[in-house]
Scaffold this active site. Structure first.
Site, PDB file in Angstrom:
ATOM      1  N   LYS A 106      16.888  55.656-126.653  1.00 46.68           N
ATOM      2  CA  LYS A 106      17.621  55.500-125.388  1.00 46.68           C
ATOM      3  C   LYS A 106      18.103  54.057-125.360  1.00 46.68           C
ATOM      4  O   LYS A 106      17.289  53.124-125.371  1.00 46.68           O
ATOM      5  CB  LYS A 106      16.625  55.791-124.260  1.00 46.68           C
ATOM      6  CG  LYS A 106      17.194  56.212-122.955  1.00 46.68           C
ATOM      7  CD  LYS A 106      16.095  56.857-122.100  1.00 46.68           C
ATOM      8  CE  LYS A 106      16.544  56.936-120.660  1.00 46.68           C
ATOM      9  NZ  LYS A 106      15.915  55.934-119.814  1.00 46.68           N
TER      10      LYS A 106
HETATM   11  C1  E4P Z   1      16.183  57.988-117.125  1.00 52.48           C
HETATM   12  O1  E4P Z   1      16.709  58.231-118.155  1.00 52.48           O
HETATM   13  C2  E4P Z   1      16.492  56.789-116.318  1.00 52.48           C
HETATM   14  O2  E4P Z   1      15.972  55.670-116.924  1.00 52.48           O
HETATM   15  C3  E4P Z   1      15.942  56.995-114.930  1.00 52.48           C
HETATM   16  O3  E4P Z   1      16.372  58.229-114.433  1.00 52.48           O
HETATM   17  C4  E4P Z   1      16.323  55.876-113.980  1.00 52.48           C
HETATM   18  O4  E4P Z   1      15.814  56.231-112.730  1.00 52.48           O
HETATM   19  P1  E4P Z   1      15.671  55.195-111.528  1.00 52.48           P
HETATM   20  O5  E4P Z   1      17.037  54.898-111.034  1.00 52.48           O
HETATM   21  O6  E4P Z   1      14.843  55.930-110.520  1.00 52.48           O
HETATM   22  O7  E4P Z   1      14.965  53.989-112.073  1.00 52.48           O
END
Ligand code: E4P
Length: 225
Positions: free
Chosen positions: A89
């Site tokens: 990621k």
């Molecule tokens: C997932 O891939 C993301 O990092 C996550 O959904 C971010 O979520 P948040 O905005 O609640 O931190």
């Protein structure tokens, strides 16, 4: 079987297990904050996910390094965590976008992340990202995040992109509902949002009423005596 992918946005094994029991879960996303929330050493938190997930379930682990060499080194290690269905990621910074291109050349699966605009998402797709984590709720701080991601769905379809939208950063069921309706191919949902989608209190009230009526009439709790 549809092609929709339900991903759970947590590294908490018990929460994943609960979602996995009730729902058809295709994988798990994490980010550095999500890993720290487990309270475990990072290696253990990641190792527990590797151990828990079935081979067909996907694992998305975010890089922490911010320079190209560091991102690539972490991406290669992420790719080696499991034989398949494992993705690095990578935030769509300039270094991250370069890394996504390099990963494509090396055959490393990627999820472009920290996406705050449909334009950045589209460029990450063009660089070869397999998945695109558009941050729906965070985008709502700057405008209509849901509509921006709906635009992205159209952009990807019109251009025939092979990248898959994995909409992320959800805070409520309404956001998820609107993106499913707009054709999002995958969502990563926090466990509470995923479970809230199937948690209407009316269902249990209806079941309790059926059970009470049945018991009153037949003095038992099963269909056949
Ligand atoms: C997932 O891939 C993301 O990092 C996550 O959904 C971010 O979520 P948040 O905005 O609640 O931190």
């Amino acid at each position: 079987m549809d092609d929709f992918e339900l991903i759970i946005d947590t590294a908490d094994i018990e929460s994943i297990r609960k979602c996995d029991e009730i729902l058809d879960v295709q994988g798990v996303t994490t980010n550095p904050t999500i890993i720290t929330k487990t309270g475990k050493p990072a290696e253990q938190a990641i190792g527990d996910l590797v151990e828990y997930l079935r081979p067909d379930q996907k694992l998305f682990v975010q890089v922490v390094a911010t320079d190209l060499d560091g991102i690539m080194s972490e991406a290669r290690r992420i790719a080696r965590l499991r034989p398949e269905n494992t993705y690095a990621k990578i935030p769509v910074t300039h270094a991250g976008l370069r890394a996504i291109k390099q990963c494509r050349r090396e055959g490393i699966g990627t999820l472009a992340t920290a996406i705050y605009s449909s334009d950045a998402a589209f460029m990450a797709a063009h660089n070869g990202a397999d998945y695109l984590a558009a941050y729906v709720n965070r985008m709502c701080n700057y405008g209509d995040g849901v509509q921006d991601v709906v635009d992205l769905i159209d952009m990807l379809a019109i251009q025939g992109s092979r990248s898959k939208l994995l909409a992320a950063s959800f805070k409520n069921v309404d956001q998820a509902h609107k993106l499913i309706l707009a054709g999002a191919q995958a969502l990563t949902l926090p466990p509470d949002v995923a479970l809230a989608m199937v948690g209407h209190p009316g269902t249990q009230i209806a079941v309790d009423e059926f059970s009470a009526n049945w018991r009153k009439a037949y003095d038992r709790d099963t269909l056949f005596g």
